[in-house]
Write a protein that holds these residues in place. Structure first.
Motif, short mmCIF file in Angstrom:
data_model
loop_
_atom_site.label_atom_id
_atom_site.label_comp_id
_atom_site.label_asym_id
_atom_site.label_seq_id
_atom_site.Cartn_x
_atom_site.Cartn_y
_atom_site.Cartn_z
N GLU A 78 43.95 35.42 32.66
CA GLU A 78 44.20 36.22 33.87
C GLU A 78 42.94 36.96 34.31
N LYS A 82 40.96 36.49 37.83
CA LYS A 82 40.66 37.60 38.73
C LYS A 82 39.16 37.64 39.05
N SER A 85 38.34 34.95 41.52
CA SER A 85 38.88 35.19 42.86
C SER A 85 38.13 36.29 43.60
N VAL A 87 37.93 39.70 42.87
CA VAL A 87 38.47 41.05 42.97
C VAL A 87 37.37 42.06 42.66
N GLU A 91 38.98 47.01 40.27
CA GLU A 91 40.25 46.36 39.95
C GLU A 91 40.17 45.67 38.59
N LEU A 92 39.04 45.05 38.29
CA LEU A 92 38.86 44.42 36.99
C LEU A 92 38.89 45.45 35.87
#
Length: 154
Positions: A78, A82, A85, A87, A91-92
């Motif tokens: 996951e 992320k 993508s 992010v 957010e990470l």
């Protein structure tokens, strides 16, 4: 003179002997000592290392500047998805909060970070630290002595 300590990929006497022959004064071992009786890591985490193969680890966090090698699980997949993508760093970081404790101390094998080196596949039993050190040193000494004999050095 500044001492050199070799780290990464060392779990046995062969690794210690190689590091010493390359000029290191010592070695640092992490994953090998996770699987010691004295380590407070969760038994699930230790067992995951014992069950690992040489291809069980993955690096996540490369985009953050804080890469971690861990056993591959749902969390690492996951996290990497992320990262791919795009992010934000915030957010990470938010996604990763508390995950090391979740894996290492609480034993969550899918939702927690399971820090481990590529040498995980070499570790097949939990032993006392004293036994681990004695075995690694004895193996390294035997290898170094064999090499000295083969090239005629006393």
């Amino acid at each position: 003179q500044l001492p050199v300590v070799a780290a990464g990929g060392i779990a046995d006497g062969r690794g210690l002997a190689a590091a010493l022959m390359f000029g290191a004064q010592g070695v640092q071992m992490g994953t090998r000592f996770v699987c010691s009786q004295e380590c407070i890591a969760h038994p699930n985490y230790k067992q995951a290392i014992l069950d690992a193969s040489d291809r069980s680890t993955i690096i996540s966090g490369q985009s953050t500047g804080y890469p971690l090698r861990s056993l591959e699980n749902k969390l690492t997949r996951e996290f990497i998805e992320k990262e791919k993508s795009g992010v934000s760093m915030e957010e990470l970081m938010e996604f990763g909060v508390g995950k090391v404790r979740l894996g290492l101390i609480e034993g969550d094998l899918e939702g927690g970070t399971l820090l481990a080196g590529q040498i995980s596949g070499m570790i097949k039993e939990v032993k006392p630290v004293k036994a681990i050190i004695e075995e690694i040193v004895a193996e390294a000494e035997a290898i170094i002595a064999q090499l000295k004999n083969s090239i005629g050095v006393s």
